[in-house]
Design a protein around this motif. Sequence first.
Motif, PDB file in Angstrom:
ATOM      1  N   ARG A  27       2.721  11.847  -4.539  1.00 46.63           N
ATOM      2  CA  ARG A  27       2.408  10.483  -4.100  1.00 46.63           C
ATOM      3  C   ARG A  27       1.207   9.976  -4.899  1.00 46.63           C
ATOM      4  N   VAL A  28       1.275   8.730  -5.345  1.00 50.89           N
ATOM      5  CA  VAL A  28       0.178   8.112  -6.098  1.00 50.89           C
ATOM      6  C   VAL A  28      -0.409   6.982  -5.272  1.00 50.89           C
ATOM      7  N   VAL A  29      -1.739   6.997  -5.114  1.00 50.95           N
ATOM      8  CA  VAL A  29      -2.434   5.989  -4.309  1.00 50.95           C
ATOM      9  C   VAL A  29      -3.569   5.400  -5.130  1.00 50.95           C
ATOM     10  N   LEU A  30      -3.624   4.086  -5.211  1.00 50.76           N
ATOM     11  CA  LEU A  30      -4.733   3.396  -5.861  1.00 50.76           C
ATOM     12  C   LEU A  30      -5.788   3.087  -4.797  1.00 50.76           C
ATOM     13  N   VAL A  31      -7.030   3.499  -5.039  1.00 52.07           N
ATOM     14  CA  VAL A  31      -8.116   3.285  -4.082  1.00 52.07           C
ATOM     15  C   VAL A  31      -9.076   2.252  -4.663  1.00 52.07           C
ATOM     16  N   SER A  32      -9.272   1.152  -3.931  1.00 54.64           N
ATOM     17  CA  SER A  32     -10.117   0.066  -4.428  1.00 54.64           C
ATOM     18  C   SER A  32     -10.804  -0.645  -3.275  1.00 54.64           C
ATOM     19  N   LYS A  33     -12.041  -1.095  -3.521  1.00 51.38           N
ATOM     20  CA  LYS A  33     -12.756  -1.926  -2.554  1.00 51.38           C
ATOM     21  C   LYS A  33     -12.397  -3.400  -2.717  1.00 51.38           C
ATOM     22  N   ASP A  34     -11.652  -3.717  -3.763  1.00 50.78           N
ATOM     23  CA  ASP A  34     -11.286  -5.099  -4.073  1.00 50.78           C
ATOM     24  C   ASP A  34      -9.948  -5.423  -3.407  1.00 50.78           C
ATOM     25  N   ALA A  35      -9.966  -6.353  -2.472  1.00 44.32           N
ATOM     26  CA  ALA A  35      -8.748  -6.695  -1.732  1.00 44.32           C
ATOM     27  C   ALA A  35      -7.662  -7.238  -2.658  1.00 44.32           C
ATOM     28  N   MET A  36      -8.045  -8.038  -3.676  1.00 42.49           N
ATOM     29  CA  MET A  36      -7.043  -8.604  -4.576  1.00 42.49           C
ATOM     30  C   MET A  36      -6.372  -7.526  -5.421  1.00 42.49           C
ATOM     31  N   VAL A  37      -7.120  -6.509  -5.810  1.00 40.90           N
ATOM     32  CA  VAL A  37      -6.516  -5.396  -6.552  1.00 40.90           C
ATOM     33  C   VAL A  37      -5.494  -4.690  -5.671  1.00 40.90           C
ATOM     34  N   ARG A  38      -5.848  -4.478  -4.397  1.00 42.55           N
ATOM     35  CA  ARG A  38      -4.909  -3.822  -3.475  1.00 42.55           C
ATOM     36  C   ARG A  38      -3.662  -4.682  -3.258  1.00 42.55           C
ATOM     37  N   ILE A  39      -3.858  -5.981  -3.194  1.00 45.08           N
ATOM     38  CA  ILE A  39      -2.718  -6.892  -3.001  1.00 45.08           C
ATOM     39  C   ILE A  39      -1.806  -6.869  -4.218  1.00 45.08           C
ATOM     40  N   LYS A  40      -2.384  -6.975  -5.405  1.00 40.20           N
ATOM     41  CA  LYS A  40      -1.586  -6.969  -6.634  1.00 40.20           C
ATOM     42  C   LYS A  40      -0.861  -5.638  -6.815  1.00 40.20           C
ATOM     43  N   ALA A  41      -1.536  -4.542  -6.458  1.00 42.25           N
ATOM     44  CA  ALA A  41      -0.890  -3.231  -6.539  1.00 42.25           C
ATOM     45  C   ALA A  41       0.302  -3.165  -5.600  1.00 42.25           C
TER      46      ALA A  41
END
Length: 441
Positions: free
Chosen positions: A123-137
Motif C-alpha cells: 500500500r502506498v500512502v502520501l502524507v502531507s499537511k497541505d489539504a490541497m495536495v491531499r485532495i489532488k492526490a
Amino acid sequence: METIYVLDTNVLLQDPYSLYAFKDNQVVIPAIVLEETDAKKKFPDEIGVHARTIARILDGLRKRGKLHDNILLDNGGTLRVELNHRSLNTLNQFFLEPTNDNRIIAVALNLMLEEQEKEEGRRVVLVSKDAMVRIKADVVGVVAEDFLNDRVIESDDMYRGFSEVYLDNQHIQSFYQEGSLSVALLDEDFYPNEAVIVKAQENPSGSSLGRLDSTASFIVPFSKQTDSVWGIRPRNVQQTMALELLLSEDVPLVTLTGQAGTGKTLLALAAGLLQTEEMRRFKKLLVARPIVPVGKDIGYLPGEKEEKLKPWMQPILDNLEHLFSVKKREELDRILAGLGSIEVEALSYIRGRSLPEQFIIIDEAQNLTKHEVKTILTRVGEGSKIILMGDTEQIDHPYLDPYNNGLTYVVEKFKDQPLSGHIRLLKGERSELARISAQLL
C-alpha cells in the motif's frame, strides 16, 4: 503488510523527526523534498531550524548506507530518498503544471502503479499537511493522509479547566463551615487548581465557586479578591475563575482559551497591573505577542522598532487605553513612560532573555509551535508568573491547527501539574454583535 509512506516537505518541516513515526514501514522522501528543504535552511525562524535539523538527521543516516537504498531506521522501518518514479506523464492528463507539489504526487502515484502490478503489492500512502495536495492526490487515486502524530488531542475535547459537582446538604455545610471538602468523599477525578462549580442536589439553581488545591485533594472556596480588579468586574463565572488563577500567588503558569471577545487580554492586563503597580508582587509587567499576519502580510514597515511594532501591538494598547480610561494615544504613552514598569514587546525579542520577578502575558499563543512555547517557558525566571492565552479556533500559522498548536500543547501537558491552572472562557462580553459573530461565523 508493509506500507510505503511518501512524505511531503511540510511534514518534515513541521516535525524533523517525523520519519521515525511510521514504525516498521518504509518511508520515502522524494528528491524534490530535499530541494525544497534546502531552500529553507537559511531561514532565521523555526522553519529554518527544522530544515537544518533534517539535514543533520539525513547526513547522520548516510553512515548506514546510500540514501537512495533502503536504510534501516532505529524503529525497525526503512528510509530511502526516491530518485526514480519522477515522471509526470501519469499526471499530465490531470494536472499540467510541473509544480513541486505535482512532482511529489507523481512519485506517490508512480510507486502505487508499480506496486499494483506486483502479486503482493504494498500500500502506498502520501502524507502531507497541505489539504490541497491531499485532495489532488485523492483525485488521481492515491491514498493521502494528514500527519497526525504531532496532535496533542485527537478531537475537540481539550481540557476546559472547570467542572460541576452536586453535593448533598451535609457536604455543602462542611464545605462552608470548614472551608474545604475532601475529594475522597466524591466519586470524581480532578486536576490541581481546577475550578469547581459547587451545586446543592436539592437546589441546583444555587451555586458557589471552589477550586482544587495544588494536590487536587481538597476543594477550597474562592477568595474574595476577584470582585473588582483594576476597575474590572467579572461578568460571568468563567471570568471569575480566570481572575482567581490570575491573582493566585501559588500558580505561576496560567493558560486561558476562548473565542474573540471573551475578555482574556483585558482580564490578564488588569490582574497584571494590580499585582505590579499596587501589590508590588512583580517588578515588571511584560506583554508580548507573536508577529503572525492575518491575511496578506503588509511587508516592511518604516520607522524605529517601536513604530514598526505599533500595528502588531495595537490590540494590547487598546485594552490598556480602556484600563487607564484615556481617550488619546498620547495620554497612554505618557502614562506608560511615567510608570516605567510596563513593557509591550514582540515575541521575537524574548529569545535569549531571562525574566525574573515579572508578570508575563503572551497573547495569541495559539500561533506558537511546541518548540516556541518551550523556548518561552524556559525563559521564565524565579518569582515570575506567565499567562499564555489565545483562541485555538483562530490560527494564522500555516502548519498549525487546534490540535497541535503550542497553546493546546501547554494546556494538555500541564493540566496535572500543581503549578499551573487553565480556564476556557465561554461567553463573549465585548458586545452582543461580537458574541453572535463568533458563534455564527
